[in-house]
Design a protein around this motif. Structure first.
Motif: not given
Length: 203
Positions: A104-107, A161-163, A168-169, A174-175
């Protein structure tokens, strides 16, 4: 060369015409998503979509009144979370949800869109983007709850919080490195549930 994709010879069958229209829609929305991934919503215009997709602006305007409708349609095409494959063990269920978030975040939407959300360039886009991430996050939350019930994760785990930590991981990797290694999902699973191994019972 940009062509008017809606112009069909008289001999073309209705079935072929429907397929042609579907192909044209796919090219249009694919171009919108590619621009969102690389640059975010501010760079989406009918002109940029026409140039990238090879579909004439007149054809695009017959389907979408403006760039806002283009962006909305592209995001809608990504709104449904994929269905988890059957028969996965707990380990692979957790890893599958990580891959769901990663894609979802990358592609699917891309870091250009993430940047736009972080700076809230377009409030409507931000809301739609969050809907997509939250739909995938809900799948991840359900998997983590099942892992808690299976004893793979501690019983008092705060699922929300786990999700957020999982999302965030990926962003943190990536950052820090400008890329995310293919081993990321496995490494996170081992960190979150150190005792979990492949083949762990799914129920």
């Amino acid at each position: 060369m940009v062509v008017d994709a809606d112009v069909e010879p008289a001999s073309v069958s209705p079935r072929r015409s429907v397929k042609s229209r579907a192909g044209t829609d796919s090219r249009i929305l694919g171009a919108v998503l590619a621009i969102l991934r690389a640059h975010g919503p501010n760079r989406v215009t009918v002109e940029s979509v026409a140039a990238l997709s090879g579909v004439a602006k007149t054809t695009i305007y017959r389907r979408y009144a403006n760039r806002d409708e283009l962006v909305e349609a592209a995001l809608d095409s990504q709104s449904a979370a994929p269905r988890m494959p059957d028969g996965l063990c707990v380990y692979d269920r957790v890893k599958w949800t990580l891959d769901l978030l990663r894609v979802a975040l990358s592609s699917d939407i891309g870091m250009g869109s993430v940047s736009a959300v972080l700076t809230d360039q377009d409030p409507d886009f931000t809301e739609s983007f969050r809907d997509i991430i939250n739909s995938r996050s809900q799948v991840a939350a359900e998997v983590l709850r099942a892992a808690v019930e299976a004893g793979a994760l501690r019983a008092d785990l705060d699922i929300d919080t786990a999700v957020s930590t999982l999302v965030g991981s990926y962003l943190g990797a990536y950052l820090r490195h400008g890329r995310v290694d293919e081993t990321w999902a496995d490494e996170v699973v081992h960190m979150v549930c150190p005792g979990l191994e492949r083949g762990s019972a799914a129920d």
